[in-house]
Write an enzyme that holds these catalytic residues in place. Structure first.
Site, short mmCIF file in Angstrom:
data_model
loop_
_atom_site.label_atom_id
_atom_site.label_comp_id
_atom_site.label_asym_id
_atom_site.label_seq_id
_atom_site.Cartn_x
_atom_site.Cartn_y
_atom_site.Cartn_z
N SER A 135 -17.74 -21.20 14.42
CA SER A 135 -17.39 -21.99 15.60
C SER A 135 -15.92 -22.37 15.48
CB SER A 135 -18.29 -23.24 15.63
OG SER A 135 -17.89 -24.12 16.66
N LYS A 161 -17.72 -18.10 18.15
CA LYS A 161 -17.97 -19.11 19.19
C LYS A 161 -16.67 -19.87 19.39
CE LYS A 161 -20.35 -23.60 18.97
NZ LYS A 161 -21.62 -24.25 18.59
N LYS A 163 -14.79 -23.06 21.39
CA LYS A 163 -15.00 -24.29 22.14
C LYS A 163 -14.17 -24.20 23.41
CE LYS A 163 -17.53 -26.73 19.22
NZ LYS A 163 -18.81 -27.31 19.60
N ASP A 188 -18.74 -22.76 23.88
CA ASP A 188 -19.47 -24.03 23.81
C ASP A 188 -18.62 -25.10 24.49
OD1 ASP A 188 -20.98 -26.28 23.21
OD2 ASP A 188 -20.81 -26.09 21.03
N GLU A 213 -22.83 -22.35 25.89
CA GLU A 213 -23.55 -23.47 25.28
C GLU A 213 -23.19 -24.79 25.96
OE1 GLU A 213 -23.04 -23.51 21.02
OE2 GLU A 213 -23.95 -25.48 20.78
N ASP A 238 -27.73 -27.30 23.64
CA ASP A 238 -27.56 -27.97 22.34
C ASP A 238 -27.92 -29.44 22.55
OD1 ASP A 238 -26.53 -29.27 20.10
OD2 ASP A 238 -24.56 -28.35 20.15
N LYS A 262 -30.49 -27.80 16.05
CA LYS A 262 -29.83 -28.56 14.99
C LYS A 262 -30.87 -29.50 14.46
CE LYS A 262 -25.12 -28.58 16.70
NZ LYS A 262 -24.10 -29.34 17.44
N GLY A 290 -24.72 -26.30 13.73
CA GLY A 290 -24.18 -27.04 12.59
C GLY A 290 -23.42 -28.26 13.05
O1 OSB Z 1 -21.52 -28.57 19.57
O2 OSB Z 1 -22.11 -27.22 18.06
C1 OSB Z 1 -21.47 -28.22 18.40
C2 OSB Z 1 -19.45 -29.52 15.42
C3 OSB Z 1 -19.56 -30.88 15.62
C4 OSB Z 1 -20.25 -31.35 16.70
C5 OSB Z 1 -20.82 -30.46 17.61
C6 OSB Z 1 -20.73 -29.10 17.41
C7 OSB Z 1 -20.00 -28.62 16.32
C8 OSB Z 1 -19.75 -27.20 16.08
C9 OSB Z 1 -19.45 -26.77 14.67
O3 OSB Z 1 -19.69 -26.37 16.95
C10 OSB Z 1 -20.63 -26.17 14.01
C11 OSB Z 1 -20.43 -26.00 12.52
O4 OSB Z 1 -19.74 -25.07 12.11
O5 OSB Z 1 -20.96 -26.81 11.74
MG MG Z 2 -22.77 -27.19 20.56
#
Ligand code: OSB
Ligand code: MG
Length: 368
Positions: A135, A161, A163, A188, A213, A238, A262, A290
């Site tokens: 991510s 992925k 953001k 995402d 996402e 999510d 999660k 994660g």
């Molecule tokens: O939305 O998936 C998410 C990290 C912190 C809060 C929300 C998210 C995330 C990530 C990172 O996308 C996922 C990871 O590598 O742990």
């Molecule tokens: Mg997410």
């Protein structure tokens, strides 16, 4: 089995680079580590809550309070034979899924160790290795993002992925596709849009994304269903899927076609497994999300992702994605084919570096 003592620690770890999402930037991780002492064994759980209520309403502060005042007193000295019995003890307590998860994870960890089975097998996992993706946060410039993607692809990550947020979406995806062609790619939004942006989001349909996402609000299954009807790209939820029941409703409404599971967000391993089972029965793919976990949370995620319904690469990167030095030694490592082996040693399957953990501990409580 009986939990005689619980230790809570607030742990602080510096991230290698700041991580930016539509809700803000994290440059350091502070989280609660739960240790349970069961019949002479240790079990570890990691609370996913962040210091501020940005991703969900929980924070490290609220989780500490809920654990100390409500959850830990419910478990101390009480007999159980399987960790899946614990959630019923706190079912009457509303919310606080991440706090509950940390304590339940610790019980699973100790139980698996006591039985001499790996955590993954205890949960019903069947995979020996899991495919992983990465991510990537919002960057200052598209060039920085392209360089980051190039690096992660070279290491072998199985999907990228990125953001997104308004102003950092369609144009950025276009650049990524231009540079890297047909790579497995998803975005995402962490709830950065509303249904009024539907026409704009339709612009993402041209890029063959694996999924989008969480485009809309956490509590908005209805608008997600309306948006999904307008998009060819599958929506993955999510934040909205706060547990198996929310997952059932989302699927019934057509709010998504994929679910990010999660373990902290859904309230623990038992709920995560139930959500997995529900999705699997309906042929809905899931993957393991994660929360920038330390090696301890990562070990729990790996175990979960070994269940058969986790058919898409998860956000379970190697320790060196986020940390210069992890809490587990050796750290979590990814093979060049973009997979991480699921440990087959009893319990957590990773050794916690107790001395290093001690040096990162900001606050500690022993209960009772
Ligand atoms: O939305 O998936 C998410 C990290 C912190 C809060 C929300 C998210 C995330 C990530 C990172 O996308 C996922 C990871 O590598 O742990
Ligand atoms: Mg997410």
């Amino acid at each position: 089995m009986r939990i005689d003592r619980v230790e809570l620690r607030l742990v602080g770890m510096e991230l290698k680079q700041p991580f930016t999402t539509s809700f803000g930037t994290l440059s350091r991780k502070e989280f609660i580590l739960v240790t349970v002492f069961v019949d002479g064994l240790l079990g570890y759980g990691e609370v996913a809550a962040l210091p501020a209520p940005l991703y969900s309403y929980e924070t490290t502060g609220t989780a500490w309070l809920i654990l100390e005042q409500f959850l830990v007193p419910l478990v101390l000295g009480r007999e159980w034979s399987h960790p899946s019995e614990l959630p019923a003890w706190w079912k009457h307590l509303r919310g606080h899924a991440m706090a509950k998860c940390g304590l339940e994870q610790a019980a699973w960890c100790a139980w698996a160790e006591a039985q001499g089975v790996p955590l993954a097998a205890a949960l019903g996992g069947t995979r020996e290795r899991v495919e992983v993706g990465v991510s990537i946060g919002i960057q200052r410039e598209v060039g920085d993002l392209l360089r980051a993607i190039e690096g992660y692809l070279a290491r072998g990550y199985r999907r990228i992925k990125i953001k997104i947020k308004p102003g950092w979406d369609v144009g950025v995806v276009r650049e990524v596709r231009r540079q890297f062609g047909d790579i497995p790619l998803m975005v995402d939004a962490n709830s950065a849009y509303t249904l009024a942006d539907a026409a704009h989001l339709e612009g993402l349909d041209d890029f063959g994304l694996m999924m989008i996402e969480q485009p809309l609000d956490e509590d908005d299954l209805v608008d997600h269903a309306a948006l999904q009807r307008r998009l060819r790209t599958p929506i993955c939820l999510d934040e909205s899927v706060t547990g198996p029941e929310a997952g059932r409703r989302a699927l019934e409404l057509g709010s998504c076609r994929i679910i990010n599971i999660k373990v902290g967000r859904v309230g623990g391993p038992t709920a995560a497994r139930a959500l997995h089972d529900l999705a699997r029965a309906q042929g809905v793919p899931v993957w393991c999300g994660g929360m920038l976990e330390s090696g301890i949370g990562r070990a729990h995620n790996l175990a979960l992702a070994s269940l058969p319904g986790f058919t898409l690469p998860g956000d379970i990167s190697a320790s060196d994605r986020y940390w210069h030095r992890d809490l587990v030694d050796p750290p979590v490592t990814m093979a060049s084919d973009g997979t991480i082996p699921v440990p087959n040693a009893p319990g957590l399957g990773f050794t916690v570096d107790r001395a290093y953990l001690e040096s990162l501990t900001l606050k500690k409580a022993q209960l009772p």
